[in-house]
Write a protein that holds these residues in place. Structure first.
Motif, PDB file in Angstrom:
ATOM      1  N   GLY A  11      66.353  15.774  52.194  1.00  0.00           N
ATOM      2  CA  GLY A  11      66.864  16.936  52.910  1.00  0.00           C
ATOM      3  C   GLY A  11      66.240  16.994  54.289  1.00  0.00           C
ATOM      4  O   GLY A  11      65.759  18.032  54.734  1.00  0.00           O
ATOM      5  N   CYS A  12      66.235  15.862  54.981  1.00  0.00           N
ATOM      6  CA  CYS A  12      65.445  15.700  56.203  1.00  0.00           C
ATOM      7  C   CYS A  12      66.002  16.448  57.403  1.00  0.00           C
ATOM      8  O   CYS A  12      65.297  16.632  58.397  1.00  0.00           O
ATOM      9  CB  CYS A  12      65.297  14.222  56.545  1.00  0.00           C
ATOM     10  N   CYS A  13      67.270  16.863  57.363  1.00  0.00           N
ATOM     11  CA  CYS A  13      67.911  17.547  58.487  1.00  0.00           C
ATOM     12  C   CYS A  13      67.794  16.673  59.745  1.00  0.00           C
ATOM     13  O   CYS A  13      68.285  15.560  59.767  1.00  0.00           O
ATOM     14  CB  CYS A  13      67.341  18.937  58.696  1.00  0.00           C
TER      15      CYS A  13
ATOM     16  N   ASP B 178      69.768  12.937  53.965  1.00  0.00           N
ATOM     17  CA  ASP B 178      70.415  14.237  54.034  1.00  0.00           C
ATOM     18  C   ASP B 178      71.860  14.069  53.589  1.00  0.00           C
ATOM     19  O   ASP B 178      72.394  12.946  53.601  1.00  0.00           O
ATOM     20  CB  ASP B 178      70.352  14.811  55.454  1.00  0.00           C
TER      21      ASP B 178
ATOM     22  N   THR C  49      72.636   8.907  54.024  1.00  0.00           N
ATOM     23  CA  THR C  49      73.182  10.120  53.430  1.00  0.00           C
ATOM     24  C   THR C  49      73.343   9.907  51.932  1.00  0.00           C
ATOM     25  O   THR C  49      73.548   8.784  51.469  1.00  0.00           O
ATOM     26  CB  THR C  49      74.543  10.484  54.041  1.00  0.00           C
TER      27      THR C  49
ATOM     28  N   PHE D  14      63.815  22.929  50.460  1.00  0.00           N
ATOM     29  CA  PHE D  14      64.871  22.227  49.724  1.00  0.00           C
ATOM     30  C   PHE D  14      65.088  22.805  48.332  1.00  0.00           C
ATOM     31  O   PHE D  14      66.190  23.239  47.990  1.00  0.00           O
ATOM     32  CB  PHE D  14      64.517  20.739  49.638  1.00  0.00           C
TER      33      PHE D  14
END
Length: 288
Positions: free
Chosen positions: A108-110, A132, A157, A181
């Motif tokens: 969920g690194c954005c 992400d 992704t 997260f």
């Protein structure tokens, strides 16, 4: 007793939580950033080489593009500028281990902001993975930090609930970071996530998961409906340990710290999220 993680159909998980539009008249959208947090200022100056007079406009430009993709609260109130991994009590150990060659995964690194902080602190980027569900956030990360041609991180992704999630990395990851997260999911969904993390981590003592999320000092986790437009699960010290008790393999040493919920970039403290009863939990789970 071995706990079997529930099967979660990826198609049944709405990552937008119904927030597909990007209204700006909500409590978790801050129109302007009046002060760039100290760590962010250091990164933009030293890592990205952006002149001081351009930093603020640059942040606003990227933030507003991201808000139109998916209006997460952490984007709306500039919370990504906290670089939360480095605020964790586990960070000194993490940095030392990644510098020594261990593999780090940011789930969920954005924008990959925590990854850039690690690299700036001396971690080699070629043994870091960023994941992400939204590729446009990853692309905006390159624009935000201006490092597309020099960063060697493996960005990809993927959906954590998919059966083949990161199959190529199974058993090859030493450390996993979960920043803001877990609180996006119900406890049942988190059990499925822990099972996936267990597959990714090396099957040896010392494999580590750490992160932060919204929490409560009350006994037991609380799923707040429609909190900031999202359903958010607030862990307690007890429930985060209960979650890791469900891990399929081995035993885990789980620790957590509850701190005030705050950010350098906010204008109105915690008022935007509805009150002072919410806490920030930093946790770590290490395989024994």
């Amino acid at each position: 007793m071995t706990t079997v993680a529930p099967a979660i159909d990826p198609k049944s998980v709405d990552w937008t939580n119904g927030m597909k539009k990007a209204p700006r008249n909500v409590a978790w959208y801050q129109a302007t950033l009046n002060r760039v947090p100290d760590t962010a200022l250091q990164i933009f100056r030293e890592y990205s080489k952006i002149p001081d007079e351009k930093i603020l406009d640059h942040i606003h430009t990227i933030r507003d593009q991201a808000w139109e993709i998916l209006p997460y609260p952490c984007i709306g109130v500039f919370r990504f500028l906290d670089f939360p991994a480095c605020l964790s009590p586990a960070y000194p150990e993490v940095l030392e281990r990644v510098r020594a060659g261990e593999t780090f995964l940011d789930l969920g690194c954005c924008f990959g902001q925590d990854i850039r902080k690690l690299v700036h602190d001396g971690a080699p980027s070629d043994n870091i993975i960023g994941v992400d569900t939204e590729s446009r956030f990853i692309d905006l990360g390159y624009e935000l930090f201006g490092d597309r041609e020099r960063l060697k991180v493996h960005f990809c992704t993927g959906d954590v609930f998919a059966e083949d999630f990161l199959a190529e990395y199974r058993g090859r990851v030493d450390i996993i970071f979960l920043g803001s997260f877990l609180h996006l999911f119900s406890f049942e969904q988190q059990v499925a996530i822990v099972a996936q993390l267990d597959k990714l981590l090396r099957p040896k003592a010392g494999s580590l998961v750490f992160g932060r999320h919204m929490a409560t000092e009350e006994k037991g986790g609380v799923l707040r409906r429609n909190a900031l437009g999202w359903d958010l699960y607030h862990h307690s010290s007890e429930t985060i340990k209960q979650l890791w008790d469900t891990a399929p393999d081995g035993k885990w040493d789980v620790s957590s710290t509850l701190v005030p919920y705050k950010s350098e970039g906010w204008d109105n403290g915690v008022n935007w999220q509805g009150g002072n009863d919410v806490r920030q939990q930093y946790f770590s789970a290490k395989r024994l």
